[in-house]
Design a protein around this motif. Structure first.
Motif, PDB file in Angstrom:
ATOM      1  N   ASP A  57       0.753  -1.244   0.000  1.00  0.00           N
ATOM      2  CA  ASP A  57       0.000   0.000   0.000  1.00  0.00           C
ATOM      3  C   ASP A  57       0.785   1.296   0.000  1.00  0.00           C
ATOM      4  O   ASP A  57       0.360   2.262  -0.598  1.00  0.00           O
ATOM      5  N   PRO A  58       1.954   1.389   0.700  1.00  0.00           N
ATOM      6  CA  PRO A  58       2.601   2.693   0.742  1.00  0.00           C
ATOM      7  C   PRO A  58       2.934   3.222  -0.645  1.00  0.00           C
ATOM      8  O   PRO A  58       3.146   4.401  -0.825  1.00  0.00           O
ATOM      9  N   ARG A 342       1.172   7.608   9.676  1.00  0.00           N
ATOM     10  CA  ARG A 342      -0.167   7.374  10.216  1.00  0.00           C
ATOM     11  C   ARG A 342      -1.213   7.438   9.110  1.00  0.00           C
ATOM     12  O   ARG A 342      -2.191   6.692   9.110  1.00  0.00           O
ATOM     13  N   ARG A 343      -1.001   8.324   8.146  1.00  0.00           N
ATOM     14  CA  ARG A 343      -1.958   8.401   7.030  1.00  0.00           C
ATOM     15  C   ARG A 343      -1.900   7.133   6.206  1.00  0.00           C
ATOM     16  O   ARG A 343      -2.929   6.591   5.804  1.00  0.00           O
ATOM     17  N   ALA A 344      -0.667   6.661   5.966  1.00  0.00           N
ATOM     18  CA  ALA A 344      -0.527   5.408   5.216  1.00  0.00           C
ATOM     19  C   ALA A 344      -1.222   4.282   5.962  1.00  0.00           C
ATOM     20  O   ALA A 344      -1.920   3.454   5.364  1.00  0.00           O
ATOM     21  N   GLN A 345      -1.077   4.282   7.287  1.00  0.00           N
ATOM     22  CA  GLN A 345      -1.671   3.238   8.103  1.00  0.00           C
ATOM     23  C   GLN A 345      -3.198   3.297   8.018  1.00  0.00           C
ATOM     24  O   GLN A 345      -3.863   2.274   7.835  1.00  0.00           O
ATOM     25  N   ALA A 346      -3.733   4.510   8.116  1.00  0.00           N
ATOM     26  CA  ALA A 346      -5.188   4.669   8.061  1.00  0.00           C
ATOM     27  C   ALA A 346      -5.714   4.194   6.710  1.00  0.00           C
ATOM     28  O   ALA A 346      -6.711   3.466   6.629  1.00  0.00           O
ATOM     29  N   ARG A 347      -5.029   4.581   5.637  1.00  0.00           N
ATOM     30  CA  ARG A 347      -5.454   4.159   4.297  1.00  0.00           C
ATOM     31  C   ARG A 347      -5.397   2.652   4.177  1.00  0.00           C
ATOM     32  O   ARG A 347      -6.286   2.021   3.614  1.00  0.00           O
ATOM     33  N   PHE A 348      -4.315   2.093   4.740  1.00  0.00           N
ATOM     34  CA  PHE A 348      -4.123   0.658   4.605  1.00  0.00           C
ATOM     35  C   PHE A 348      -5.223  -0.111   5.325  1.00  0.00           C
ATOM     36  O   PHE A 348      -5.808  -1.033   4.784  1.00  0.00           O
ATOM     37  N   THR A 349      -5.517   0.298   6.575  1.00  0.00           N
ATOM     38  CA  THR A 349      -6.544  -0.431   7.319  1.00  0.00           C
ATOM     39  C   THR A 349      -7.890  -0.252   6.643  1.00  0.00           C
ATOM     40  O   THR A 349      -8.704  -1.164   6.610  1.00  0.00           O
ATOM     41  N   ARG A 350      -8.130   0.941   6.082  1.00  0.00           N
ATOM     42  CA  ARG A 350      -9.397   1.160   5.388  1.00  0.00           C
ATOM     43  C   ARG A 350      -9.516   0.211   4.205  1.00  0.00           C
ATOM     44  O   ARG A 350     -10.540  -0.403   3.964  1.00  0.00           O
TER      45      ARG A 350
END
Lengths: 354, 332
Positions: A57-58, A342-350
């Motif tokens: 994802d990143p 944190r944004r990458a993480q949020a996008r990934f979990t979404r």
């Protein structure tokens, strides 16, 4: 499920193949519905990267930044707005900008200052911040702004190097635990439990005590300190990927095990790890510069933020600026990388939640 | 025969079967936790042993110190005394046996038993750690309880402060505090370990990053709890906002806080290394740094084992504490 069991299932009927096909279709599906923004608004640029980056994802985040910058020549305003939306609001855009600036500074520090970081000028020692020396000068009359800018290379290298090492070590150990059978799994995860019982800085100090001090040993020490976390995550991801349809299909097709791991398991287990590594970079940088601060990393003439802080600590009584600005540099870096992570993480979990 | 006895008997009857199954489940959970704790400690001892084996060079030479000529006889005697002439497996068992007796070996540098050296430096670090944990909890609780679920500038400011405190290097926070409170306003001593005043800034330095983490987690927990039906019910019963926060939401939010506090207490020893360096305080942290620079492995390993033990004891206590905080877990 045992490998034999999986092989039997893969060869007895068409069901696993159908599952594999469904699995293969999933990334394409998630790519055609890009995130939360409607397709009409997002313009042409996010489309391609989001399909390419469905597994890891990143990639869309770092990948879109450059094409969008290139596009800004044609429609600067629209591209900037699209970029801001993808980056997650103005805060995200600021974080990206700071990160870009940091990379530029680390690559070409000479572009940002004409002063030299290592030329001492004792007559002008301990000058307070002024227009000539925005961050003041240190005990040898060296320009602190120049030292902070030139120090970016070593400090970021220290943080990035130790993060890469810990992700690599953690991935290898996590993969071994995930695919190596019960004994390897038990042994490695119990070891991780033990290492988790120790504060990272203490583990790093233990490593430095064994290896000796120095820049590369500090990187290794940070890798030892943070690898258990990555190992645990990779193991979990590996266990999930192992049971997925496409791995079963690959096993059924008779793909050799090492190739299976490299081509299918690793790339799919790595996505969340890379996201975590972005967040973990901050901790690695803070711990590594902490070891430098303790005098175990790069040695004094070298401009490194932690080392500079350790020199500045002795001058606090008469020159606070020697010990404040290198710390600001660390904090700004950690904030920017953390925001992006944190944004990458949020996008990934979404994305994975869907 | 009298009413109170009867009531008690009835209460007993009501509770006995439940208690029996409950206490068995609790005992099982406790035993499991203790076994796990012992396994981690054994693992830590093994890691310590491996680290001791990894010292480059001949351990006898390291033990004797640089420039110390030793006859082969003396070397042989040291070997025999430390069991270095035995196979590694036997050395390992011997090492575990000595650990069980509280023998952590002898510091190369100080020529004293490691346990003594550590015990001698323990008190300043314990003071620092306890006060830091107190500061962190008070700061985090105040910040979270007053700002959770509110849309105000104060909340944003507190959140920014938390973000800054977790994103800054802890030793740099110490430097900034020193600059402001010791050199600029001259409120606290610059260094040393005499009295409470000298303890405030180091403890605050150690506490701020912890408070940042705890505050973030606690607020998230509080905000989740405040949206739950029980919070709405409590409000509908006419409870004031403060009462809902303190009496109902906080209790739910503390479970995450307790785990995290246990975990962070284990990490205090790591933070103490940096804080004691910034404030030139004596203690376990300063000792560890000195031992690391001197490659005094028995001492470094001793501190590592101490830290692992502290972590294991605290996390075991935390798990047991859960049974007290969360009645749902007691039902087995």
């Amino acid at each position: 499920m045992s490998p034999v069991d999986r092989e039997v299932r893969a060869t007895t009927g068409p069901a696993p193949l159908a599952a594999a096909a469904a699995d293969a279709a999933l990334p394409a599906g998630s790519g055609s519905a890009p995130g939360t923004c409607p397709a009409s608004e997002s313009g042409p640029e996010p489309e391609a990267p989001s399909t390419a980056g469905a597994a890891v994802d990143p990639a869309p985040l770092t990948g879109t930044a450059l094409p969008a910058v290139a596009a800004s020549a044609s429609g600067a305003g629209a591209a900037l707005r699209a970029l801001a939306r993808r980056a997650g609001g103005p805060g995200g855009l600021l974080a990206f900008a700071v990160l870009l600036l940091l990379v530029l500074v680390a690559a070409w520090p000479g572009l940002f200052t004409s002063a030299q970081p290592d030329i001492s000028d004792p007559v002008h020692a301990f000058l307070a911040p002024s227009t000539a020396h925005p961050f003041g000068t240190d005990q040898l009359g060296r320009d602190i702004l120049a030292r902070v800018l030139y120090g970016a290379r070593l400090s970021l290298l220290l943080g990035a190097g130790s993060t890469v090492l810990s992700v690599a070590a953690g991935s290898v150990l996590g993969l071994l635990a995930g695919i190596g059978g019960r004994w390897a799994d038990q042994a490695l995860m119990r070891l991780a439990d033990v290492l988790f019982a120790l504060p990272p800085i203490l583990l790093a100090l233990l490593t430095v005590a064994v290896l000796g001090s120095g820049t590369s040993n500090v990187m290794l020490a940070i890798a030892v300190a943070f690898a258990p976390g990555y190992a645990r995550l990779v193991r979990g991801e590996t266990l999930v990927v192992r049971r997925s349809g496409y791995v079963e299909a690959a096993v059924g097709l008779g793909l050799p095990r090492p190739l299976l791991v490299v081509r299918h398991v690793l790339p799919n287990a790595l996505g969340p790890v890379l996201v975590l590594a972005t967040v973990g970079f901050g901790s690695a940088l803070i711990t590594a510069s902490g070891l430098s601060f303790l005098g175990l990393g790069p040695q004094p003439p070298a401009p490194e933020w932690g080392t500079m802080l350790s020199e500045g600590r002795n001058n606090l009584a008469n020159a606070w600026w020697t010990a404040v600005f290198p710390g600001v540099a660390i904090t700004v870096t950690v904030l920017a990388v953390g925001a992006v992570g944190r944004r990458a993480q949020a996008r990934f979990t979404r994305r994975t939640a869907r | 025969m009298t009413a109170p006895t009867l009531t008690r008997a009835r209460a007993d009857a009501r509770h006995r079967p439940l208690l029996a199954s409950r206490s068995r489940a609790v005992l099982g959970a406790v035993a499991q936790r203790l076994l796990g704790a012992a396994a981690v400690l054994l693992g830590a001892a093994t890691v310590a042993f491996v680290a001791l084996q990894l010292i480059p060079g001949d351990p006898v030479t390291v033990m004797l110190g640089p420039g110390n000529p030793a006859t082969p006889q003396l070397r042989a005697r040291i070997r025999a005394e430390y069991g270095l002439d035995h196979p590694v497996a036997q050395q390992y068992l011997h090492y575990l046996g000595r650990l069980l007796h509280g023998d952590l070996g002898e510091s190369y540098q100080l020529q004293q038993p490691v346990a003594h050296v550590i015990a001698g430096q323990l008190w300043p670090t314990v003071q620092l750690a306890v006060l830091a944990m107190g500061f962190a909890l008070v700061l985090a609780l105040t910040a979270a309880v007053t700002t959770a679920g509110r849309r105000r500038a104060a909340r944003a400011a507190v959140q920014l402060a938390e973000l800054l405190s977790v994103s800054s290097p802890p030793y740099w926070i110490g430097i900034v505090l020193l600059t402001l409170f010791s050199f600029h306003w001259r409120l606290f001593p610059v260094a040393g370990a005499d009295g409470f005043a000298a303890l405030v800034l180091p403890a605050l330095t150690l506490a701020l990053p912890l408070a940042g983490v705890l505050g973030q987690v606690l607020r998230e927990g509080l905000e989740t709890a405040l949206g739950q039906p029980f919070a709405v019910t409590a409000r509908a019963r006419g409870l004031s906002d403060t009462a809902v926060r303190l009496r109902h939401a906080l209790r739910h939010a503390t479970t995450a806080l307790v785990t995290l506090t246990g975990w962070l207490t284990g990490s205090l020893l790591g933070g103490a290394v940096l804080v004691e360096a910034v404030f030139a305080r004596p203690g376990i942290g300063a000792l560890t740094l000195q031992a690391t620079t001197n490659k005094d492995m028995p001492l470094v390993v001793g501190v590592v084992l101490l830290s692992a033990s502290v972590f294991v004891v605290i996390s075991t206590l935390v798990d047991l504490l859960y049974l007290l905080i969360d009645p749902r877990l007691r039902r087995g």
